[in-house]
Design an enzyme around this catalytic site. Structure first.
Site, PDB file in Angstrom:
ATOM      1  N   ASP A 115      -5.063  -7.565  -5.668  1.00 22.21           N
ATOM      2  CA  ASP A 115      -5.240  -8.701  -4.695  1.00 22.21           C
ATOM      3  C   ASP A 115      -5.317  -9.980  -5.916  1.00 22.21           C
ATOM      4  O   ASP A 115      -4.898 -11.181  -5.424  1.00 22.21           O
ATOM      5  CB  ASP A 115      -6.520  -8.635  -3.893  1.00 22.21           C
ATOM      6  CG  ASP A 115      -6.152  -7.931  -2.503  1.00 22.21           C
ATOM      7  OD1 ASP A 115      -4.995  -8.339  -2.185  1.00 22.21           O
ATOM      8  OD2 ASP A 115      -6.758  -6.888  -2.189  1.00 22.21           O
ATOM      9  N   GLU A 122     -11.738 -10.009  -6.592  1.00 25.44           N
ATOM     10  CA  GLU A 122     -10.284  -9.987  -6.234  1.00 25.44           C
ATOM     11  C   GLU A 122      -9.673 -11.389  -5.733  1.00 25.44           C
ATOM     12  O   GLU A 122      -8.365 -11.693  -5.603  1.00 25.44           O
ATOM     13  CB  GLU A 122     -10.007  -9.294  -4.968  1.00 25.44           C
ATOM     14  CG  GLU A 122     -10.628  -7.783  -4.798  1.00 25.44           C
ATOM     15  CD  GLU A 122     -10.341  -7.028  -3.629  1.00 25.44           C
ATOM     16  OE1 GLU A 122      -9.322  -6.182  -3.682  1.00 25.44           O
ATOM     17  OE2 GLU A 122     -11.038  -6.992  -2.610  1.00 25.44           O
ATOM     18  N   CYS A 167     -10.034  -1.443 -10.634  1.00 24.89           N
ATOM     19  CA  CYS A 167      -9.350  -0.261  -9.953  1.00 24.89           C
ATOM     20  C   CYS A 167      -8.087  -0.801  -9.384  1.00 24.89           C
ATOM     21  O   CYS A 167      -7.593  -0.273  -8.393  1.00 24.89           O
ATOM     22  CB  CYS A 167     -10.487   0.136  -8.661  1.00 24.89           C
ATOM     23  SG  CYS A 167     -11.164  -1.074  -7.830  1.00 24.89           S
ATOM     24  N   HIS A 209       0.847  -1.099  -0.036  1.00 25.53           N
ATOM     25  CA  HIS A 209       0.025  -0.142   0.073  1.00 25.53           C
ATOM     26  C   HIS A 209       0.826   1.297   0.123  1.00 25.53           C
ATOM     27  O   HIS A 209       0.527   2.158  -0.498  1.00 25.53           O
ATOM     28  CB  HIS A 209      -1.027   0.013   1.040  1.00 25.53           C
ATOM     29  CG  HIS A 209      -2.323  -0.734   0.762  1.00 25.53           C
ATOM     30  ND1 HIS A 209      -2.431  -2.178   1.057  1.00 25.53           N
ATOM     31  CD2 HIS A 209      -3.356  -0.560  -0.141  1.00 25.53           C
ATOM     32  CE1 HIS A 209      -3.629  -2.569   0.489  1.00 25.53           C
ATOM     33  NE2 HIS A 209      -4.122  -1.824  -0.161  1.00 25.53           N
TER      34      HIS A 209
HETATM   35  C1  PEP Z   1      -6.974  -4.357  -5.436  1.00 26.33           C
HETATM   36  O1  PEP Z   1      -6.809  -5.415  -4.736  1.00 26.33           O
HETATM   37  O2  PEP Z   1      -6.671  -4.405  -6.559  1.00 26.33           O
HETATM   38  C2  PEP Z   1      -7.472  -3.209  -4.912  1.00 26.33           C
HETATM   39  C3  PEP Z   1      -7.983  -2.045  -5.675  1.00 26.33           C
HETATM   40  O3  PEP Z   1      -7.747  -3.003  -3.323  1.00 26.33           O
HETATM   41  P1  PEP Z   1      -6.397  -2.853  -2.492  1.00 26.33           P
HETATM   42  O4  PEP Z   1      -5.219  -2.513  -3.372  1.00 26.33           O
HETATM   43  O5  PEP Z   1      -6.928  -1.602  -1.393  1.00 26.33           O
HETATM   44  O6  PEP Z   1      -6.242  -3.902  -1.768  1.00 26.33           O
HETATM   45 MG    MG Z   2      -7.777  -5.505  -2.613  1.00 23.75          MG
END
Ligand code: PEP
Ligand code: MG
Length: 758
Positions: A630, A606, A677, A364
């Site tokens: 994910d 995911e 996303c 993140h």
């Molecule tokens: C993902 O997993 O692609 C996502 C957009 O969520 P995060 O990165 O917050 O887990």
């Molecule tokens: Mg995710």
């Protein structure tokens, strides 16, 4: 044997420095095996030779001075073969070399064991004995086990520069020292390293002399007082709900903080000139050793309380230091594990780049760096953290490389690249109000991911047509308790108003994995496969309902469509349960007299299971949105945060691309819109392929949006579909990457393809 193995490992782990750890190691091994000589040879990366790093039984004056070339003697042979060599009479072996320099005599018996980390030999452990004898199998196995456990300690010492520091004549600063990691966030930067030590990690606190004993004493006393107050407060808070024996723990903590106990010992060491953090580490370590040696398992366990207390005091000491840390205008933030919290300490305009020893491209923090438009290198596991403070650095976030003390030529080269990027960014600003339409008229929505940065206006400035992912964890992370429904409503409303009349996609709380709430810790062996996302909120409907009500209320009176998105869905049951709660929340809001439209509800794809059930899922929801970060991690079984396997994390893996295409097809068969996303949507190659697959929405960080729009506006969909058709026939990621590179360059889109290493 197991007992001595455990003791040796504990001694090494609790040693004050790497030097001390090695010295303890050779003493312990010699005693455990009853041999005459024990030595450790370590690879010195600068000299490409084995350094005589520690010894018992030979000439100790040459420790840290004497080196052996990589090919020399039996030590060299152990390293070459990467397996133990056990000889009764070493002198008859053709590779035997008599090391008179370090005081070797007629030591006949020789057992050498390699220290291997990640397939690389970092050193050799050697035991020797004058009398001809063969070390037996159990002794060999003992040393092999020990070497395997030591490998991580040695690797860390290599990375932090402690191995090089063992030599009595450390090298002068070298120019263009290159460290490799993985690309975390694209971009190039030149700047000055500011090292953030990991917060509250006792073992990584270095010894440091202070010349202001009074100030250090004062800092320490204040920290102890703060911790005392905290413990009292917590104890009072739990007075009603905890049984007496649990509450007694708080009293025990307070006793340990009495003047005569731990603080007294720490003060003594500060008076001898040690800084407060170093003195604390030394004292806690000694107490821990005493506990670890206790036979009674209950008492041994109490060592954990001492450690916990030490960490609490250390956290306060470090917090005080961080607050007064100065950041130059061109800060390159460097850390063992850079966290979002650390970033918050650096003034935004001063932050030029991020370099993290741990983490990988989908951590993140890397996602946050991209959102901020700051270049980042993750998983630079060999970067030494000590000794680089305030050094100049050249950071290449495209290729995941860092040059320490860059030469004049490197600096010029990097500056040129920075100027080129700036020029391109200025051109891209003109695209802000133009639609994202391909050369042959295909319209695709470019939305923005939001939440990690509070920067709303920036997203609008970049021409985002909606919010495709609001990571609502962030308002939860910045609090010391769950935010109330009204607190959430206010934050969500701000975003919806700013984006009005555009659609806003709010993801329900997605904690677990690498996203933790300090006030709601989830401790699990395998957090990415554990209690995450929707699993947590379905188990806590009170949290889920409050959040959904806040979202629905925030949308009152607005034209913009509210889309509620459910993370980590792995089956229909979860969706049905969550939908029932959303409907209930909606009815409750209506009952309160608030006039609102019914929100759309969608699921994130995911988890591989959701790929295979995409059509069934699409039937019951209003939209699908792929979380490719994910999805990639789960499809390839590669932890998105782990630098050891970062090379295996490939969003363009053929299996991932096939899954992505299937999800788009499934959604469209049910006539439901589908977006993505994950970070892939914001990359030039990803955007082209996803557009070809038919994705309706690409949601990405605000920084990447103009670049992706430029690509879309300069390509035909027919071209993109041809590329996709080719790519889907390829079996290897590297072929896909190479093909896309060349195609983009040939299509005149080379400006978004990093080429400075070609
Ligand atoms: C993902 O997993 O692609 C996502 C957009 O969520 P995060 O990165 O917050 O887990
Ligand atoms: Mg995710």
């Amino acid at each position: 044997m197991l007992a001595s193995l455990r003791e040796i490992v504990q001694d090494v782990a609790s040693a004050g420095s790497f030097r001390e750890a090695l010295d303890l190691l050779v003493i312990d091994i010699r005693a455990a095996l009853g041999t005459e000589v024990c030595s450790v040879y370590l690879v010195d990366p600068h000299q490409n030779a084995f350094l005589f790093a520690a010894n018992e039984g030979l000439n100790q004056e040459l420790v840290g001075q004497f080196t052996l070339s990589r090919e020399e003697g039996l030590v060299g042979l152990v390293a070459e073969r990467a397996e133990p060599i056990n000889l009764e009479d070493a002198s008859t072996h053709p590779r035997f070399r008599y090391l008179e320099e370090i005081g070797e005599e007629a030591f006949n018996a020789f057992l050498g064991v390699p220290i291997i980390h990640h397939r690389t030999v970092l050193g050799v452990l050697v035991v020797q004995q004058r009398k001809s004898r063969r070390f037996d199998e159990s002794e060999e196995a003992f040393l092999v086990t020990l070497a395997a456990q030591l490998a991580t300690v040695v690797a860390h010492a290599q990375a932090t520069g402690e191995v090089v520091a063992l030599t009595s004549t450390p090298d002068a600063v070298r120019e263009d020292e290159l460290y490799r990691g993985v690309a975390g966030s694209p971009g190039i930067a030149l700047g000055t390293a500011v090292v953030m030590l990991p917060l509250a990690d006792l073992s990584s606190v270095p010894d440091r002399q202070t010349d202001d004993v009074t100030a250090e004493l004062l800092i320490f006393d204040r920290a102890v007082e703060t911790v005392r107050e905290d413990i009292k407060r917590i104890s009072e808070q739990f007075a009603e709900s905890l049984p007496a024996e649990e509450l007694a723990l708080f009293d025990a903590y307070l006793h340990m903080l009495d003047d005569g106990a731990i603080p007294g010992d720490v003060r003594d060491r500060i008076r001898l000139g040690q800084w407060a953090q170093g003195a604390l580490r030394q004292v806690i370590r000694e107490h821990l050793r005493t506990f670890e040696q206790m036979e009674d398992p209950y008492l041994r366990e109490r060592g954990a309380d001492v450690k916990d207390l030490g960490l609490r005091v250390l956290a306060v000491l470090q917090d005080a230091r961080t607050k007064k840390q100065n950041f130059p205008d061109d800060t390159v933030l460097v850390g063992e594990e850079v966290t979002a919290g650390m970033l918050a300490n650096v003034p935004a305009e001063s932050l030029k780049a991020i370099v993290s020893v741990r983490g990988a491209g989908s951590s993140h923090v890397a996602i946050l760096a991209r959102a901020l438009g700051v270049p980042a290198v993750m998983g630079a596991v060999d970067l030494p953290l000590y000794g680089i403070e305030h050094q100049e650095m050249a950071v290449d976030g495209f290729y995941g490389e860092v040059y320490c003390s860059p030469s004049e030529a490197t600096r010029e080269r990097f500056q040129l690249l920075i100027d080129e990027e700036d020029e391109f960014s200025a051109e891209l600003e003109e695209l802000k109000d133009l639609p994202s339409v391909t050369n042959d008229g295909w319209r695709i929505r470019l939305w923005v991911n939001i939440g990690l940065t509070g920067d709303l206006s920036r997203s609008l400035d970049r021409g985002a047509e909606g919010i495709g992912l609001f990571r609502t964890e962030v308002p939860f992370m910045t609090q010391e308790r769950f935010p109330t429904e009204e607190e959430q409503r206010v934050i969500y409303r701000d975003h919806m108003e700013a984006f009005e009349p555009r659609p806003v996609t709010m993801r329900t709380l997605d904690i677990g994995g690498d996203k933790a709430l300090s006030y709601f810790p989830i401790i699990e062996e395998n957090p990415f496969l554990g209690w995450r996302g929707i699993r947590v909120t379905l188990d806590h409907p009170e949290i889920f309902l409050a959040q959904v009500r806040a979202m629905i209320k925030a949308n009152a009176g607005l034209e913009g469509l509210l889309r509620i998105m459910l993370p980590m869905i792995s089956g229909l049951d979860e969706v049905e349960e969550a939908m029932a709660l959303v409907h209930r929340a909606y009815d409750e809001v209506l009952e309160e007299g608030v006039e609102v439209k019914r929100p759309h509800v969608g699921v994130m794809v995911e988890v591989p299971a959701a790929v295979y059930q995409a059509r069934e899922l699409a039937k019951v929801v209003d939209f699908l949105a792929v979380g490719s970060n994910d999805l990639t991690q789960y499809m390839l079984a590669v932890d998105r945060n782990n630098p050891r396997v970062a090379d295996l994390y490939k969003e363009l893996h053929p299996a991932v691309l096939t899954a992505l295409r299937e999800v788009a097809r499934a959604a469209h068969m049910e006539e439901k819109p589908v977006g993505i996303c994950g970070e892939l949507a914001g990359t030039p190659f990803g955007a082209v392929l996803l557009m070809a697959m038919g994705y309706d929405v690409l949601s990405m960080n605000a920084t990447n949006l103009p670049k992706v729009k430029w690509v879309i506006r300069n390509i035909k969909r027919s071209q993109a579909r041809r590329m996709l058709a080719k790519v889907l026939k390829m079996g290897h990621v590297k072929d896909i990457e190479a093909y896309m590179r060349q195609e983009m360059i040939d299509a005149g889109l080379g400006r978004v393809v990093p080429r400075h290493r070609d």
